[in-house]
Write an enzyme that holds these catalytic residues in place. Structure first.
Site, PDB file in Angstrom:
ATOM      1  N   ASN A 217       1.346  -4.261 -10.162  1.00  0.00           N
ATOM      2  CA  ASN A 217      -0.038  -3.811 -10.179  1.00  0.00           C
ATOM      3  C   ASN A 217      -0.613  -3.685 -11.586  1.00  0.00           C
ATOM      4  OD1 ASN A 217      -1.814  -3.134  -7.892  1.00  0.00           O
ATOM      5  ND2 ASN A 217       0.059  -2.278  -7.065  1.00  0.00           N
ATOM      6  N   CYS A 304      -0.850   5.756  -3.912  1.00  0.00           N
ATOM      7  CA  CYS A 304      -0.307   4.404  -3.757  1.00  0.00           C
ATOM      8  C   CYS A 304      -1.153   3.541  -4.676  1.00  0.00           C
ATOM      9  CB  CYS A 304      -0.347   3.961  -2.305  1.00  0.00           C
ATOM     10  SG  CYS A 304      -1.904   4.253  -1.474  1.00  0.00           S
ATOM     11  N   SER A 305      -1.775   2.504  -4.172  1.00  0.00           N
ATOM     12  CA  SER A 305      -2.640   1.737  -5.050  1.00  0.00           C
ATOM     13  C   SER A 305      -4.038   2.358  -5.093  1.00  0.00           C
ATOM     14  CB  SER A 305      -2.730   0.285  -4.584  1.00  0.00           C
ATOM     15  OG  SER A 305      -1.460  -0.304  -4.698  1.00  0.00           O
ATOM     16  N   ASP A 309      -4.436   4.340   2.101  1.00  0.00           N
ATOM     17  CA  ASP A 309      -3.577   3.912   3.208  1.00  0.00           C
ATOM     18  C   ASP A 309      -2.275   4.708   3.245  1.00  0.00           C
ATOM     19  OD1 ASP A 309      -5.233   1.877   4.279  1.00  0.00           O
ATOM     20  OD2 ASP A 309      -4.761   0.639   2.548  1.00  0.00           O
ATOM     21  N   ARG A 310      -1.334   4.293   2.399  1.00  0.00           N
ATOM     22  CA  ARG A 310      -0.044   4.965   2.383  1.00  0.00           C
ATOM     23  C   ARG A 310      -0.182   6.427   1.970  1.00  0.00           C
ATOM     24  NH1 ARG A 310       2.671  -0.095  -0.737  1.00  0.00           N
ATOM     25  NH2 ARG A 310       0.498  -0.443  -1.271  1.00  0.00           N
ATOM     26  N   LYS A 346     -10.074   3.070   5.192  1.00  0.00           N
ATOM     27  CA  LYS A 346     -11.094   2.078   5.519  1.00  0.00           C
ATOM     28  C   LYS A 346     -10.953   1.588   6.959  1.00  0.00           C
ATOM     29  CE  LYS A 346     -10.685  -0.908   2.198  1.00  0.00           C
ATOM     30  NZ  LYS A 346     -11.271  -2.030   1.470  1.00  0.00           N
ATOM     31  N   ARG A 350      -9.870  -2.042   8.198  1.00  0.00           N
ATOM     32  CA  ARG A 350      -8.526  -2.133   8.765  1.00  0.00           C
ATOM     33  C   ARG A 350      -8.559  -2.534  10.237  1.00  0.00           C
ATOM     34  NH1 ARG A 350      -7.600  -2.574   4.395  1.00  0.00           N
ATOM     35  NH2 ARG A 350      -6.727  -1.105   2.891  1.00  0.00           N
TER      36      ARG A 350
END
Lengths: 532, 794
Positions: A217, A304-305, A309-310, A346, A350
């Protein structure tokens, strides 16, 4: 993508697959009169039908049969949620009130304050309007930190431990980049977070990604908190894979359960989907977060990024383990509203509500995976949750259905712009107006009990009642016999209590007449004795 | 020297509590032990001491206790060799003799992914290997109310020992025969899947030699039948064996029992019980009494020593019967073959009389499982649960499903269940007699015929019925328990866990249809454990003949009264009444009794299955017993079923599918026909039996037991309310019958209840220690960026 792939294994309820597939497109097609036809394609007949879609419920439409295909065009306009005129006696939109929820957690306090800096979504357009940040960080500090965090998703509080005051903080990755940029404000900010619970120990940072991905990343401007820059932090990678891996994994699950359930090689094919392995890693990560916080040793920062999400999976699961409030029906609704909906998971991207592009790389069953983790937990602790399996299933059904506004759009700012709360009905209205149906009769309220599921493959199972529920061969015992028996006993108990009360009344009436009657044994009810 | 440290504690002799608990690894977290100590106190103060245990007061350790230990660990180890451990007493059964012992043995106890040790004495008797340590006090709590009266939780019967390993310089080796070098660590894998690890480093060399060679000899050397502990126990306990008067298990050792069974199943129309083998004159493999088709001349039985004779197992309500037959000896000579053929033809005519009776032969020796397969599968499968340490657990966790599959144990279970469904279909839907054929008719015949009966006959799902079934099909059916369990260690090749496979198949049924069975999975688990307890005769003979001929006493010193051997069905030998409640399924509801008038209809008690392929045309199968009867009659007269005999295998599959699907599409009548699901996800690992000793697999305060205990609580409440109401009605004082409840304080029971003896006391979560397995083909995906979607557009 998830909606498309999951619905595919339900389609045996129809004889013809193409009906279903086109129906999905049809929902969002403009209402032009003619069916789009290929050169040479001619219409044979058409008929008005109601298609029972397993996820969307009944859809009115018209089936066109041409010499080439079956084509179902829905007569309903896009996103039914905006047309839904259902009335419920409860308003689900009032379930989650951030101020109330933070107050329940004991916030604001000496170390944490509620800020309205993001009122107009200026600081971060994917965050909610209301945020909880360290007392000692000024609004200017926050703005400066925002520049160093991906999509301005700064570290904000998710949960605070009522006793030891350690916190779970969520954010996105720092914008370290290839050159290894540093940001003094961000470093200071994390240190401020560390100090809020008066612990001298380091702040624990859980990066949900595998370390290789975190490193990779950097090439795109992201990265992770390095030891050099953050002296007072300890970084761990949780090895949870990205949305693409999860999507492919679920696709493989679909392949082994639809149209036929694999028989003799069931176990190895299940393993080859890696689905339960991913569940295991998510749970393991959440256990680590929960354990760290509950031990009071240090506060935890999760990212996470992008932190939607995670991160949402980890924080919400850890909160579910730590805080028994979230294990009630309303508590869980609040958890979903807070950690998922308000913090900008999202959903629109998603799930792809109203989007015909099924192969969009943005689709991923992240929320489904979270619900699966919750199901695994409820399986391991069958008395710890107020809700039952049906509750989880109905949430997932309406995640895809567009009947309610709850899961529409990507973030709070978009929802506000679309006036979702005014124009649509909340899923929680449906659930809360009919709560009995979703209650687990075995629920035993235990405040302050931390639940640690065992994240071992020996205990994780494929959620057959959800993933294979349409297969008539895999018939689940509904209702579960233990539950059924328990309900019978409950009814019996209530009846006995009623009868006993009646008898007592009759008895006491009798007793007051002839005073010679033998006195009852020791367990005489107090109100009977008052007669004497 | 002895006074040093806490352990010495006044010479270690008269201290009320021998404190041999110590830490092997100094890095062990002290807090968890402090907690443990506290917990012991709490629990044991609530609980009265079990009478059997001569333990003094509970452990009340100073909070600094463990800390001191950690510091002195090394010193203590060197000093402790001379400490004597008189306090812990060894309980011997009648007739049991101590053979050898060793002191200052360290038993490893797994806790929170680190191991600590408990000092104690390791003894070997002619019945068991026992470790007499100090940690038993930790178990004086609720959970150990499910205590086995015969086997303590640190006891291993000699027959329960599976493999013994020694650790030499960190290397694990199998131990057998004469040893040149003695190991520093002894690892015992048990057949009930416990794993014991004993450290011998602090034991005197002499004692190590004696105990290790003693254990190896007594568990692994071939034995004579007469040397079984069974006989010494029976001789010694002759006078104090009390048989449970409530045990109504039909033993099938009298002609009356067989007649009773014939009558119960309405098989007495076509079958008769014979006593031709009384005194085992004809055949040693057959029981003294058995049942054959009525037209069969009795002298035929003698012709080939019982081979080639269809022996009746069970009759279905529609008159079709399940039979078994052992194959005739293989002959080369054409003449003899001719004789055999005509003999068999004659026999066939007695059971195959179309259109009235049609028989279908199932040869279980070919086209079905081989014993070899079962043996290989189980030996792979059990290794998955014999786990030495935490690392091994998490290492195998990632590959868990493929490891399970490669053992193919679950697939074997599926095949057995499937075969049983196929036979059920023949009998139920096609009214055919089924003849099971096997070389000795004592392995897969037992397995399949008992499974069929379990599915078709609700009586077999009661506890008494199940026990009678095992008596009939396995014990009297001549299953070679002695050889198959390798109790005598005479031939490892003969060791095949057929009975265990049966229990696992039954477990699948119990797990899928819990309300249909009067017994619980715990019952099945303790039954499987009882295979290795040599005080019960049930599982220690190859045939009823072998049992009867060995019943007489050796020597002339006593009167010739036959030995009184215990049966395993007398559960009071192993468990207190309180513990026995765990064997009874609270979900089971007895079938409502029919009154006299209705009893005639009993033949058709499996009403729901009547709407199966053959009888589909009927409008209301639930009603109309009589219509059903006439229907059968018509069908018989028309001889429709003849065509059914000429089935291609495809058709067979179709019949099976149709039967299976149609049954599963209806709601289940727990007192009728019961079929298992056999799809991939439905065949599961019998977690209670296989995972019960693994601390990592324990869900603290969770698992099925959580709901079950809620259920029991509610039952108790309802019962007490009912009593109160009765009391009021009769206005007299009813005796307060306190319902026994083992499941108090249920919130913190573990998922492994009632076997969770290796309790994790602290609430630390177990965390997988192993990493992520490579994704293989998905690698490119994994490397991809999450996304780059501009959020501006939403």
């Amino acid at each position: 993508m998830a909606s498309a792939s999951t619905s595919k294994y339900n389609s045996h309820s129809l004889e013809n697959e193409s009906i279903k597939r086109t129906s999905r497109d049809g929902v969002n097609r403009d209402l032009t009169e003619a069916v789009p036809r290929l050169p040479g394609e001619t219409l044979i007949t058409d008929k008005e039908v109601i298609y029972i879609c397993p996820f969307n419920g009944p859809i009115k439409g018209r089936v066109y049969i041409t010499n080439y295909r079956l084509y179902l065009r829905s007569l309903e306009t896009p996103l039914f949620a905006f047309l839904n005129e259902e009335k419920f006696n409860v308003d689900g939109w009032t379930v989650y009130n951030p101020v109330e929820e933070y107050r329940r957690q004991g916030l604001p306090n000496h170390h944490w304050r509620i800020t309205f800096i993001n009122k107009c979504y200026e600081l971060c357009d994917t965050y909610p309007a209301l945020l909880v940040v360290p007392y000692r960080a000024s609004d200017d500090d926050l703005r400066r930190v925002a520049t160093f965090r991906s999509r301005n998703r700064i570290p904000v509080l998710s949960w605070i431990h009522p006793e030891n005051k350690t916190v779970i903080v969520r954010c996105s990755q720092p914008l370290v980049g290839m050159s290894g940029k540093r940001n003094k404000d961000d470093e200071k900010y994390l240190d401020v977070i560390r100090e809020t619970n008066k612990q001298i120990s380091k702040l624990t940072i859980y990066d949900a990604r595998p370390s290789v991905n975190a490193v990779a990343n950097k090439a795109t401007g992201g990265g992770y908190e390095s030891d050099d820059a953050y002296h007072n932090a300890e970084l761990f990678f949780l090895d949870i894979h990205n949305i693409h891996v999860m999507r492919e994994s679920l696709k493989k699950v679909k392949d082994i359960v639809y149209p036929n359930v694999e028989e003799s090689h069931w176990l190895s094919s299940l393993e080859s989907t890696h689905w339960l392995e991913h569940i295991k890693l998510v749970l393991t990560g959440a256990i680590q977060v929960a354990d760290k916080v509950s031990s009071g040793k240090s506060s935890v920062l999760v990212h996470c990024s992008d932190g939607w999400d995670r991160t949402a999976q980890l924080t919400s699961l850890a909160m579910l383990m730590l805080d028994s409030f979230y294990r009630s029906i309303e508590g869980f609704e609040i958890l979903v509203q807070k950690e998922w909906i308000s913090f900008g998971h999202k959903f629109a991207s998603r799930i792809g509500h109203g989007d015909k592009n099924h192969t969009d790389a943005d689709r991923s069953p992240i929320f489904l995976q979270f619900i699966d983790c919750v199901w695994q937990m409820s399986k391991q602790f069958p008395t710890a949750f107020e809700f039952n399996e049906q509750f989880l299933i109905i949430i997932l059904d309406h995640l895809y259905s567009c009947r309610f506004g709850t899961f529409l759009f990507n973030c709070e700012s978009a929802r506000e712009r679309q006036k979702v709360t005014e124009r649509t009905v909340s899923l929680w209205s449906l659930i809360n107006s009919n709560k009995e149906k979703f209650k687990n009769p075995f629920y035993t309220k235990e405040i302050n009990r931390v639940l640690y599921p065992v994240a071992s493959m020996r205990h994780l199972e494929l959620w057959v009642n959800y993933y294979i529920r349409w297969n008539p061969r895999i018939k689940q015992q509904q209702p579960n016999p233990v539950e059924q028996r328990y309900m019978e006993l409950l009814a019996l108990r209530d009846e006995y209590i009623k009868r006993l009360e009646e008898l007592q009344l009759a008895n006491s009436a009798k007793l007051s007449d002839p005073p010679t009657s033998p006195s009852s044994p020791s367990q005489m009810m107090p109100h009977v004795q008052t007669h004497f | 020297m002895l006074g040093k440290g806490v352990v010495g504690g006044g010479g270690g002799t008269k201290a009320p509590k021998p404190s041999f608990v110590s830490y092997v690894r100094p890095e062990t977290r002290s807090c968890s032990v402090a907690q443990t100590g506290m917990q012991w106190c709490d629990l044991s103060s609530l609980q009265p001491q079990p009478p059997g245990l001569k333990q003094s007061s509970c452990l009340s350790l100073p909070s600094s206790w463990d800390y001191r230990y950690t510091q002195h660990a090394q010193e203590i180890h060197t000093n402790e060799k001379e400490v004597t451990e008189k306090e812990v007493t060894l309980h011997l059964l009648p007739g049991e003799q101590l053979l050898c012992e060793a002191s200052t043995v360290l038993k490893y106890v797994q806790e929170d992914s680190c191991q600590h040790g408990v000092y104690g004495r390791l003894v070997c008797t002619d019945f068991k290997i026992a470790f007499l340590g100090d940690d038993e006090s930790a178990l004086d709590n609720d959970e150990t109310q499910f205590k086995n009266k015969v086997i303590g939780e640190n006891d291993i019967t000699l027959h329960c020992v599976d493999q013994i390993y020694g650790v030499f310089d960190e290397k694990k080796k199998t131990l057998f025969g004469q040893l040149k070098k003695y190991p520093e660590k002894l690892i015992i894998h048990c057949k009930d899947l416990r794993v014991f690890q004993f450290c011998l480093r602090y034991t005197k060399e002499e004692e190590v030699k004696r105990i290790v060679s003693g254990i190896i000899h007594h568990t692994q050397a071939p034995k004579l039948l007469k040397r079984l502990f069974l006989f010494s126990y029976a001789t010694a306990a002759q006078n104090n064996t009390v048989t449970d008067p409530k045990n109504h298990t039909v033993m099938f050792d009298t002609l009356k029992d067989w007649c009773w069974e014939l009558e119960r199943t309405k098989g007495n129309m076509k079958y008769k019980a014979v006593s031709v083998n009384e005194g085992y004159k004809v055949c040693e493999r057959l029981p003294a009494y058995f049942v054959v088709p009525t037209p069969l001349p009795e002298e035929n039985v003698q012709r080939f020593q019982g081979h080639g004779i269809p022996i009746w197992c069970w009759s279905c309500h529609n008159g079709s019967a399940l039979l078994k037959m052992s194959a005739l000896p293989k002959e080369q000579d054409d003449g003899i073959l001719q004789i055999q053929k005509s003999f068999l033809d004659g026999i066939y005519k007695t059971i195959h009389r179309p259109p009235y009776e049609i028989v279908k032969t199932e040869d279980l020796s070919s086209n079905f499982l081989s014993l070899q397969e079962i043996q290989t599968a189980y030996s792979k499968f059990k290794q998955l649960f014999l786990i030495d340490n935490s690392t091994e657990f998490w290492d195998t966790d990632i590959k868990w499903f493929s490891l399970l599959e490669s053992s193919s144990w679950l697939d074997i279970i599926r095949r057995c269940l499937k075969k049983a469904i196929e036979i059920t279909e023949c009998m139920e839907a096609q009214n055919m007699n089924v003849l099971l054929l096997e070389e000795n008719a004592s392995d897969l015949c037992c397995l399949i015929s008992s499974l069929v009966q379990l599915m078709m006959d609700p009586h077999c799902r009661t506890r008494i019925g199940f026990q009678s079934l095992i008596q009939k099909e396995w014990v009297m059916g001549g299953h070679c328990f002695l050889d198959r369990c390798n109790h005598l260690r005479q031939n490892d090749k003969e060791e095949v866990p057929v009975f265990l496979l049966f229990l696992d198949c039954v477990w699948q049924l119990v797990h899928q249809h819990p309300p249909a069975f009067e017994f619980t999975e715990t019952y099945l688990t303790v039954l499987s454990d009882s295979l290795y307890i040599p005080i019960f005769s049930t599982f220690f003979f190859n045939s009823p003949h072998q049992k009867d001929t060995n019943m007489g006493r050796e020597g002339q010193d006593t009167q010739s009264k036959p030995l009184n051997l215990l049966t395993v069905w007398d559960w009071s030998v192993q468990f207190e009444p309180k513990a026995q409640t765990l064997l009874k399924n609270p979900l089971y509801v007895e079938k409502p009794k029919l009154d006299k008038g209705q009893r005639k209809g009993m033949r058709f008690k499996h009403q729901r299955q009547l709407s199966l392929p053959l009888t589909q045309s009927k409008s209301s199968p639930k009603r109309g017993f009589f219509r059903e009867e006439t229907d059968h009659l018509i069908k018989n007269l028309l001889g429709k079923r003849i065509s059914k005999l000429i089935n291609s295998s495809d058709e067979l599959q179709d019949n099976f599918r149709e039967f299976y699907d149609s049954w599963h599409s209806k709601s289940t009548d727990y007192h009728g026909l019961l079929l298992p699901h056999i799809e991939g996800p439905e065949i599961k690992v019998w977690a209670q039996r296989y995972l019960r000793w693994i601390p990592e697999a324990q869900i603290l305060g969770g698992g099925q037991v959580a709901t079950l205990s809620k259920l029991l609580e509610m039952m108790e409440e309802v019962q007490s309310l009912q009593e109160k109401i009765d009391e009021r009605h009769h206005s007299q004082q009813a005796p307060q019958a306190e319902a026994p409840c083992l499941l108090r304080n249920s919130a913190r029971l573990s998922s492994l209840f009632p076997f969770a003896l290796l309790q994790r006391h602290s609430s630390k979560p177990v965390l997988p220690t192993s990493g992520w397995k490579a994704l293989g083909d998905e690698d490119d995906l994994a490397k991809r960026e999450d996304e780059f979607v501009d959020l501006g557009d939403v």
